[in-house]
Scaffold this active site. Structure first.
Site, mmCIF file in Angstrom:
data_model
loop_
_atom_site.group_PDB
_atom_site.id
_atom_site.type_symbol
_atom_site.label_atom_id
_atom_site.label_comp_id
_atom_site.label_asym_id
_atom_site.label_seq_id
_atom_site.Cartn_x
_atom_site.Cartn_y
_atom_site.Cartn_z
ATOM 1 N N HIS A 16 0.921 -1.302 0.072
ATOM 2 C CA HIS A 16 0.017 0.084 0.027
ATOM 3 C C HIS A 16 0.673 1.228 -0.114
ATOM 4 O O HIS A 16 1.830 1.209 0.731
ATOM 5 C CB HIS A 16 -0.889 -0.033 1.451
ATOM 6 C CG HIS A 16 -1.834 0.971 1.148
ATOM 7 N ND1 HIS A 16 -1.526 2.394 1.622
ATOM 8 C CD2 HIS A 16 -3.258 1.170 0.929
ATOM 9 C CE1 HIS A 16 -2.673 3.272 1.543
ATOM 10 N NE2 HIS A 16 -3.655 2.516 1.035
ATOM 11 N N ASP A 18 0.833 4.198 1.309
ATOM 12 C CA ASP A 18 1.252 4.843 2.752
ATOM 13 C C ASP A 18 2.080 3.887 3.416
ATOM 14 O O ASP A 18 3.227 4.383 4.020
ATOM 15 C CB ASP A 18 0.069 5.081 3.336
ATOM 16 C CG ASP A 18 -0.984 5.907 2.854
ATOM 17 O OD1 ASP A 18 -0.454 6.731 2.168
ATOM 18 O OD2 ASP A 18 -2.369 5.748 3.140
ATOM 19 N N LYS A 19 1.939 2.532 3.187
ATOM 20 C CA LYS A 19 2.915 1.511 3.899
ATOM 21 C C LYS A 19 4.299 1.397 3.316
ATOM 22 O O LYS A 19 5.260 1.282 3.954
ATOM 23 C CB LYS A 19 2.306 0.141 3.991
ATOM 24 C CG LYS A 19 1.113 -0.104 5.156
ATOM 25 C CD LYS A 19 1.920 0.100 6.467
ATOM 26 C CE LYS A 19 0.984 0.843 7.448
ATOM 27 N NZ LYS A 19 1.739 1.278 8.629
ATOM 28 N N GLU A 44 10.211 11.783 7.493
ATOM 29 C CA GLU A 44 9.243 11.678 6.912
ATOM 30 C C GLU A 44 9.305 11.202 5.403
ATOM 31 O O GLU A 44 10.366 11.401 4.784
ATOM 32 C CB GLU A 44 8.195 13.073 6.727
ATOM 33 C CG GLU A 44 8.149 13.453 8.001
ATOM 34 C CD GLU A 44 7.073 12.697 9.139
ATOM 35 O OE1 GLU A 44 6.542 12.023 8.477
ATOM 36 O OE2 GLU A 44 7.239 12.866 10.335
ATOM 37 N N GLU A 57 13.761 15.672 9.876
ATOM 38 C CA GLU A 57 14.898 16.460 10.688
ATOM 39 C C GLU A 57 15.798 15.287 11.227
ATOM 40 O O GLU A 57 15.247 14.386 11.947
ATOM 41 C CB GLU A 57 14.787 17.306 11.591
ATOM 42 C CG GLU A 57 13.784 18.485 11.244
ATOM 43 C CD GLU A 57 12.363 18.058 10.835
ATOM 44 O OE1 GLU A 57 11.735 18.565 9.882
ATOM 45 O OE2 GLU A 57 11.485 17.236 11.571
ATOM 46 N N LYS A 170 -5.711 -4.352 0.304
ATOM 47 C CA LYS A 170 -6.472 -3.899 1.606
ATOM 48 C C LYS A 170 -7.403 -5.001 1.989
ATOM 49 O O LYS A 170 -7.933 -5.905 1.165
ATOM 50 C CB LYS A 170 -7.171 -2.537 1.542
ATOM 51 C CG LYS A 170 -6.152 -1.448 0.998
ATOM 52 C CD LYS A 170 -7.140 -0.002 0.627
ATOM 53 C CE LYS A 170 -7.708 0.538 1.889
ATOM 54 N NZ LYS A 170 -8.266 1.951 1.765
ATOM 55 N N PHE A 245 -8.206 -4.039 -10.699
ATOM 56 C CA PHE A 245 -7.304 -3.341 -9.890
ATOM 57 C C PHE A 245 -5.999 -3.887 -10.263
ATOM 58 O O PHE A 245 -5.210 -4.705 -9.779
ATOM 59 C CB PHE A 245 -7.625 -4.107 -8.553
ATOM 60 C CG PHE A 245 -6.616 -3.095 -7.375
ATOM 61 C CD1 PHE A 245 -6.035 -2.117 -7.660
ATOM 62 C CD2 PHE A 245 -6.782 -3.494 -6.114
ATOM 63 C CE1 PHE A 245 -5.100 -1.428 -6.912
ATOM 64 C CE2 PHE A 245 -6.023 -2.820 -4.968
ATOM 65 C CZ PHE A 245 -5.251 -1.804 -5.425
ATOM 66 N N ASP A 253 -1.921 5.942 -6.231
ATOM 67 C CA ASP A 253 -2.357 6.674 -5.232
ATOM 68 C C ASP A 253 -1.069 7.278 -4.493
ATOM 69 O O ASP A 253 -0.119 6.419 -4.160
ATOM 70 C CB ASP A 253 -3.232 6.053 -4.423
ATOM 71 C CG ASP A 253 -3.889 6.706 -3.233
ATOM 72 O OD1 ASP A 253 -3.937 8.201 -3.354
ATOM 73 O OD2 ASP A 253 -4.518 6.192 -2.421
ATOM 74 N N ALA A 254 -0.829 8.459 -4.269
ATOM 75 C CA ALA A 254 0.338 9.141 -3.521
ATOM 76 C C ALA A 254 0.103 8.326 -1.955
ATOM 77 O O ALA A 254 -0.810 8.085 -1.341
ATOM 78 C CB ALA A 254 0.266 10.668 -3.458
ATOM 79 N N ARG A 259 0.177 7.774 7.807
ATOM 80 C CA ARG A 259 -1.336 8.026 7.206
ATOM 81 C C ARG A 259 -2.237 6.804 7.560
ATOM 82 O O ARG A 259 -3.333 6.619 7.278
ATOM 83 C CB ARG A 259 -1.503 8.521 5.752
ATOM 84 C CG ARG A 259 -2.631 9.095 5.436
ATOM 85 C CD ARG A 259 -2.760 9.964 4.233
ATOM 86 N NE ARG A 259 -2.384 9.031 3.127
ATOM 87 C CZ ARG A 259 -2.261 9.566 1.779
ATOM 88 N NH1 ARG A 259 -2.744 10.790 1.451
ATOM 89 N NH2 ARG A 259 -2.014 8.758 0.931
ATOM 90 N N LYS A 260 -1.627 5.919 8.193
ATOM 91 C CA LYS A 260 -2.381 4.493 8.624
ATOM 92 C C LYS A 260 -2.266 4.442 10.053
ATOM 93 O O LYS A 260 -2.019 3.288 10.365
ATOM 94 C CB LYS A 260 -1.724 3.519 7.836
ATOM 95 C CG LYS A 260 -2.239 3.639 6.314
ATOM 96 C CD LYS A 260 -4.072 3.126 6.087
ATOM 97 C CE LYS A 260 -4.275 3.299 4.894
ATOM 98 N NZ LYS A 260 -4.552 4.652 4.205
ATOM 99 N N LYS A 280 10.280 7.800 13.631
ATOM 100 C CA LYS A 280 10.502 8.768 14.784
ATOM 101 C C LYS A 280 11.639 7.930 15.605
ATOM 102 O O LYS A 280 11.234 6.843 16.197
ATOM 103 C CB LYS A 280 9.488 8.960 15.570
ATOM 104 C CG LYS A 280 8.471 9.893 14.652
ATOM 105 C CD LYS A 280 7.014 10.401 15.170
ATOM 106 C CE LYS A 280 6.237 11.292 14.537
ATOM 107 N NZ LYS A 280 4.965 11.436 15.144
ATOM 108 N N LYS A 284 11.010 10.464 20.830
ATOM 109 C CA LYS A 284 9.746 10.679 20.360
ATOM 110 C C LYS A 284 8.545 9.859 21.111
ATOM 111 O O LYS A 284 8.275 8.956 20.665
ATOM 112 C CB LYS A 284 9.122 10.915 18.750
ATOM 113 C CG LYS A 284 10.034 11.887 17.994
ATOM 114 C CD LYS A 284 11.502 11.837 18.113
ATOM 115 C CE LYS A 284 11.953 13.155 17.097
ATOM 116 N NZ LYS A 284 13.353 12.957 17.156
ATOM 117 N N ASP A 286 5.341 10.024 20.957
ATOM 118 C CA ASP A 286 4.458 9.532 20.129
ATOM 119 C C ASP A 286 4.612 8.114 19.857
ATOM 120 O O ASP A 286 3.637 7.339 19.720
ATOM 121 C CB ASP A 286 4.467 10.077 18.608
ATOM 122 C CG ASP A 286 3.814 11.669 18.670
ATOM 123 O OD1 ASP A 286 2.907 11.804 19.536
ATOM 124 O OD2 ASP A 286 4.200 12.332 17.708
#
Length: 410
Positions: A16, A18-19, A44, A57, A170, A245, A253-254, A259-260, A280, A284, A286
């Site tokens: 995918h 995003d992955k 990122e 960074e 998916k 597909f 798809d960008a 984003r997941k 990260k 961090k 998060d």
């Protein structure tokens, strides 16, 4: 009076878009920490047709060939040559826009405001951890099943069982609950990218039917047999519901890092603080505090203190000690939630430096041959019996159980 309801979670394959970005970001982190465990990394990634952009960074002494690293990740996923479906590891452009960590942030992290000998949290925010007794790995059933379907989809592609499959895909699983317990599988949805050559074999509806038959036999049945869940004659199957597909991945798809976040955690079954994980470094919170919150919640459930447990931890940038700790067991606790909160405060050190040290987060990439965080960048960061993850260990159960014994003896 019994209550019945449906709950759905989704997962995605490593192909995918995003992955793809999450794995690139974590491959950068793994490579840097292997050479420089004290590095600061916030990497990122964005990917689109023929392009990968790496930004963020980073402050490190490590030396990295970003071109080679990024291409190797894309190639390992399967985007290479004709099988890439328009996105090729060998020909895509890779742009590096990385900078150093802000000098305004570094001092606050290096020396905590409330204790100069400690690391301060890398940012403010709240993180959630969750566990429940629906599966052996103490994860919600819908996300656990969705992840296993996505993993199996990749497995049968890579081992040649279903050679016409391509990397993007998916999955989605809807579980029926009765009195808050999973009782049956209501529906299974899988969308998978495929080779265009399959179009030459049959008409569009017959293509969908062939894929459905193959996935039922080689993906769905093996997964649910392993889970020990019986599929009944009312279970609904939605296989490639959009039809053909072929164009997928970053070509279709960008993609973006982070984003997941619901796929990465509990499939929407528990709350989320909003922070992503991939790319990260452990300062961090998060990332590291979300791992710690899962560790706490899982040990609470495993110790028998509750059948469901959600833990929230909040931090302030540059401050070591959490600003708040909140626990809810959704009425399943064997002792009061405020007593569990007090118990956690006594038995778990949730300062960033203590979390990093306990899980050996800065050392894990080197201990795992240069690939640790990339392994969790697809198919979930929690409830992974296929990986040896320190935050999944039940190493606090013995110190928590006496609280249950004390409560039941009163």
């Amino acid at each position: 009076m019994s209550t019945r309801y449906l709950f759905t979670s989704e997962s995605v394959t490593e192909g995918h878009p995003d992955k793809v970005c999450d794995q690139i970001s974590d491959a950068v982190l793994d490579t840097i920490l292997t050479q420089d465990p004290k590095a600061r990394v916030a990497c990122e990634c964005a990917a689109s047709t023929g392009l990968v952009l790496v930004i963020g960074e980073i402050t490190t002494k490590a030396t990295i060939d970003f071109q080679e690293l990024v291409r190797s990740v894309i190639k390992s996923i399967g985007y290479e040559g004709e099988k890439g479906g328009g996105f090729d590891a060998n020909s895509c452009s890779i742009l590096n826009g990385l900078n150093k960590q802000s000098p305004d942030i570094a001092p606050a992290v290096n020396s905590a405001r409330d204790d100069e000998s400690e690391l301060g949290a890398g940012d403010q925010g709240m993180m959630f951890g969750f566990a429940c007794d629906e599966t052996p790995e103490l994860m919600p059933m819908p996300i656990s099943a969705a992840h296993k379907l996505a993993q199996r989809l990749t497995e049968v592609r890579k081992n040649g069982t279903l050679k016409y499959l391509r990397p993007d895909g998916k999955t989605q699983v809807t579980i029926e609950y009765e009195d808050h317990k999973p009782v049956r599988v209501d529906s299974i949805l899988i969308s998978t990218q495929h080779d265009p050559s399959i179009d030459k074999l049959t008409a569009n509806e017959e293509i969908r039917q062939r894929i459905e038959n193959d996935l039922k036999a080689y993906v769905i049945k093996p997964v649910f047999d392993l889970l020990g869940i019986k599929l009944d004659d009312k279970t609904k199957y939605l296989i490639n519901p959009s039809g053909r597909f072929v164009i997928g991945g970053p070509h279709g798809d960008a993609g973006l890092t982070g984003r997941k976040i619901i796929v990465d955690t509990y499939g929407g079954y528990s709350r989320h603080g909003g922070g992503a994980f991939s790319g990260k470094d452990p300062t961090k919170v998060d990332r590291s505090a979300a791992y710690a919150a899962r560790w706490v919640a899982k040990n609470i459930v495993a110790a028998g203190l509750a059948s469901k447990c959600e833990v929230q931890i909040a931090y302030a940038i540059g401050v070591a000690r959490p600003t708040s700790l909140h626990v809810t067991t959704f009425g399943t606790g064997k002792i009061a939630d405020d007593e569990i909160t007090k118990l956690i405060s006594e038995k778990f050190d949730l300062r960033p430096q203590a979390i990093i040290a306990h899980f050996k987060l800065n050392e894990q990439p080197k201990l795992h041959g240069g690939r640790f965080f990339q392994n969790v960048a697809a198919y979930g960061h929690f409830g992974r019996p296929d990986l040896d993850l320190p935050w999944e260990k039940l190493d606090r159960v013995d110190v928590l159980k006496p609280a249950l014994a004390k409560a039941t003896s009163v």
